[in-house]
Enzyme design. Sequence first.
Site, PDB file in Angstrom:
ATOM      1  N   GLU A 118       0.998  -1.268  -0.017  1.00 46.36           N
ATOM      2  CA  GLU A 118      -0.034  -0.040   0.043  1.00 46.36           C
ATOM      3  C   GLU A 118       1.062   1.248  -0.070  1.00 46.36           C
ATOM      4  O   GLU A 118       2.324   1.120   0.018  1.00 46.36           O
ATOM      5  CB  GLU A 118      -0.920  -0.013   1.256  1.00 46.36           C
ATOM      6  CG  GLU A 118      -1.999  -1.045   1.046  1.00 46.36           C
ATOM      7  CD  GLU A 118      -2.945  -0.894   2.217  1.00 46.36           C
ATOM      8  OE1 GLU A 118      -3.123  -0.296   2.943  1.00 46.36           O
ATOM      9  OE2 GLU A 118      -3.845  -2.183   2.341  1.00 46.36           O
ATOM     10  N   HIS A 234      -8.462   9.754   2.619  1.00 45.58           N
ATOM     11  CA  HIS A 234      -8.338   8.720   1.757  1.00 45.58           C
ATOM     12  C   HIS A 234      -8.330   9.019   0.296  1.00 45.58           C
ATOM     13  O   HIS A 234      -9.590   9.662  -0.119  1.00 45.58           O
ATOM     14  CB  HIS A 234      -9.152   7.470   2.112  1.00 45.58           C
ATOM     15  CG  HIS A 234      -8.521   6.253   1.505  1.00 45.58           C
ATOM     16  ND1 HIS A 234      -8.646   5.919   0.099  1.00 45.58           N
ATOM     17  CD2 HIS A 234      -7.806   5.233   2.191  1.00 45.58           C
ATOM     18  CE1 HIS A 234      -8.070   4.631  -0.070  1.00 45.58           C
ATOM     19  NE2 HIS A 234      -7.568   4.350   1.155  1.00 45.58           N
ATOM     20  N   ARG A 279      -0.636   9.292   1.046  1.00 45.65           N
ATOM     21  CA  ARG A 279      -2.031   9.496   0.931  1.00 45.65           C
ATOM     22  C   ARG A 279      -2.341  10.807   0.553  1.00 45.65           C
ATOM     23  O   ARG A 279      -3.161  11.400  -0.236  1.00 45.65           O
ATOM     24  CB  ARG A 279      -2.899   8.941   2.184  1.00 45.65           C
ATOM     25  CG  ARG A 279      -3.058   7.439   1.826  1.00 45.65           C
ATOM     26  CD  ARG A 279      -4.156   7.119   2.829  1.00 45.65           C
ATOM     27  NE  ARG A 279      -4.063   5.705   2.760  1.00 45.65           N
ATOM     28  CZ  ARG A 279      -4.387   4.804   3.716  1.00 45.65           C
ATOM     29  NH1 ARG A 279      -5.128   5.154   4.738  1.00 45.65           N
ATOM     30  NH2 ARG A 279      -4.457   3.599   3.418  1.00 45.65           N
ATOM     31  N   HIS A 340     -10.917  10.177   6.376  1.00 44.50           N
ATOM     32  CA  HIS A 340     -10.809   8.902   6.618  1.00 44.50           C
ATOM     33  C   HIS A 340     -10.580   8.423   8.215  1.00 44.50           C
ATOM     34  O   HIS A 340     -10.870   7.544   8.626  1.00 44.50           O
ATOM     35  CB  HIS A 340      -9.819   8.421   5.647  1.00 44.50           C
ATOM     36  CG  HIS A 340      -9.423   6.649   5.596  1.00 44.50           C
ATOM     37  ND1 HIS A 340     -10.664   5.706   5.601  1.00 44.50           N
ATOM     38  CD2 HIS A 340      -8.247   5.992   5.665  1.00 44.50           C
ATOM     39  CE1 HIS A 340     -10.000   4.581   5.772  1.00 44.50           C
ATOM     40  NE2 HIS A 340      -8.580   4.693   5.704  1.00 44.50           N
ATOM     41  N   ARG A 375      -0.270   9.121   8.673  1.00 42.07           N
ATOM     42  CA  ARG A 375      -0.198   7.445   9.021  1.00 42.07           C
ATOM     43  C   ARG A 375       0.140   6.700   7.674  1.00 42.07           C
ATOM     44  O   ARG A 375      -0.370   6.904   6.699  1.00 42.07           O
ATOM     45  CB  ARG A 375      -1.636   7.350   9.469  1.00 42.07           C
ATOM     46  CG  ARG A 375      -1.665   5.669   9.870  1.00 42.07           C
ATOM     47  CD  ARG A 375      -3.009   5.622  10.262  1.00 42.07           C
ATOM     48  NE  ARG A 375      -4.194   5.669   9.496  1.00 42.07           N
ATOM     49  CZ  ARG A 375      -4.547   4.929   8.734  1.00 42.07           C
ATOM     50  NH1 ARG A 375      -4.110   3.560   8.449  1.00 42.07           N
ATOM     51  NH2 ARG A 375      -5.560   4.955   7.635  1.00 42.07           N
TER      52      ARG A 375
HETATM   53  C1  SIN Z   1      -7.227   0.772   2.461  1.00 40.73           C
HETATM   54  O1  SIN Z   1      -7.357  -0.203   2.551  1.00 40.73           O
HETATM   55  O2  SIN Z   1      -6.910   1.757   1.649  1.00 40.73           O
HETATM   56  C2  SIN Z   1      -7.318   1.559   3.867  1.00 40.73           C
HETATM   57  C3  SIN Z   1      -6.245   1.069   4.673  1.00 40.73           C
HETATM   58  C4  SIN Z   1      -5.657   2.084   5.731  1.00 40.73           C
HETATM   59  O3  SIN Z   1      -6.518   3.085   6.080  1.00 40.73           O
HETATM   60  O4  SIN Z   1      -4.926   2.064   6.485  1.00 40.73           O
END
Ligand code: SIN
Length: 538
Positions: A118, A234, A279, A340, A375
């Site tokens: 991610e 997000h 993000r 988010h 984060r």
């Molecule tokens: C996501 O699945 O994109 C969110 C995961 C997160 O907020 O850490």
Amino acid sequence: MKVDVAAKYDVVIIGSGISGLICALELSQRNKSVCLITKEAITESSSLYAQGGISIPLSESDSFERHLEDTLNAGSNLCDVNIAKEVIRHSVNAFQKLVSYGVKFDLTSENIIHQTKEAAHSVPRVIHVGGDASGRIITKTLIDRVCREPNISISQGACVLSLLKESDRVCGVLVEDVARSKYVVLAKHVIVASGGLGRIYKYTTNPSVSTGDGIAMSYRAGAVIQDIEMIQFHPTVLLEKGDPRLITEAIRGEGGKLKNINGEYFASKYHPQAELAPRDVLARALLSEMEKTNSGFVYLDVSSFKKEYFINRFPTVYKECIERNIDVFGVGIPVSPAAHYLIGGIKSDIYGSTNIPSLWVVGEAASNGFHGANRLASNSLLECIVVPHLLVEKLMMDSNFHLPSSNTFNVDFDPENFTDVELLSFISELQERNTKSIFLVRNELVLNENLIWLRDLMSKVNLDLISSNIQLQELKNMILLSFLMTQASILRKHSLGVHYREDYKNLPTEFIHSIFKKDEDIKWQIQKNKPEFVSVLK
Ligand code: SIN
């Protein structure tokens, strides 16, 4: 009004997300009597909607140091390095504990735990369950266990209106249930596990329960609130045709590409990590492309995936899209940024201790410095599974005191009330205004307008008294936290991580935390445990 004491427990836990459930289980297994209080059904919490998973350095290509470095880099120099080290150090044990509760993580065809990538992770390290149903399945597994524990009572549909104190110590909570009965539950310890405050915005991935109640009531009780202006947006949220739904970053981690409505792929123009940029950077890139093309969204293109793989790997996302008639494998999924995850919250240490004896905090409501100013993806569930174990060990050493002997408490309820129509109108205007001012891109002019409007609202809605109308009390909590966020956003005259000021694009000269305490002006505290090797992302 006199309110009777209805029950006494060793520990009250407010909220039924993953961190609250783990605290309940671990305390019950140590013979503590626990009352878990939750506003809606026990299944409803932000944890339920978590899709991505948990970041843990399990693979051979990964290490403690690498995970730490990614965390600190994403955190833009505001992380408490000692806290980050502790959380990551305990990650493997906390993971094994989850496995012992019965959570079965997804495996590869070689039968090893599947790890995905991610944003801002240098290697794949996010483990998941049920494809993109991590939060739902972990929560369900924990609830099944909690329901079998003899030492745990569960109060569903019960709203905690306020914390109660005797001298300087928290000693219980004031509760109102669905039948509008009010009662007091006394407890030697209260753990706030009530999540964040996404509902102060018009667009959020958070469920309706996320109105910041636990943070607001802790503030009123004298708790220190840290970095409340630091909220993560997000980048990819489905806002079309219904309730907002998270579109997990793991899709981008595995090849999903962003394109504007003219079909232009744009992410690499904004950051070398393109779709996997931090993000805040990517969310602002989306805003800029949306403005440029005069559109409310961009598309997430998933045409590079084999359909069958996508449907099995991301069943939650696929189902949401199909229910909304979205042409997933054609034009793509329409996405835009939304609120988010709250990075700030009740200031605590690695054990969840606060400045108030007997008041503890875990999960999104806590601010312990792990996430810094931004984060790292899937580090929140990591925090949620690690801190409860440390908290419980510490709490077990602190039980040598007595509960108040009185059987009733005097509460001054707010005599003022509003009609449902008035309340809804206040809430929707608050959400609209916060979405304009304390959103992804901030500036003094708009923030000041918000502050003036909030002051005016506070002359109509008395924040000093508790309301027995739960919706009004939620509104009061949201107003209070919006006010603190707006104030701190005005006074933080630089850009750092998720806090981006278009009128102060400079980085700070010192890395500081905003600190609020009731009846005191905002203070700024220098981040003491600084990372040594961090490149600051902007
Ligand atoms: C996501 O699945 O994109 C969110 C995961 C997160 O907020 O850490």
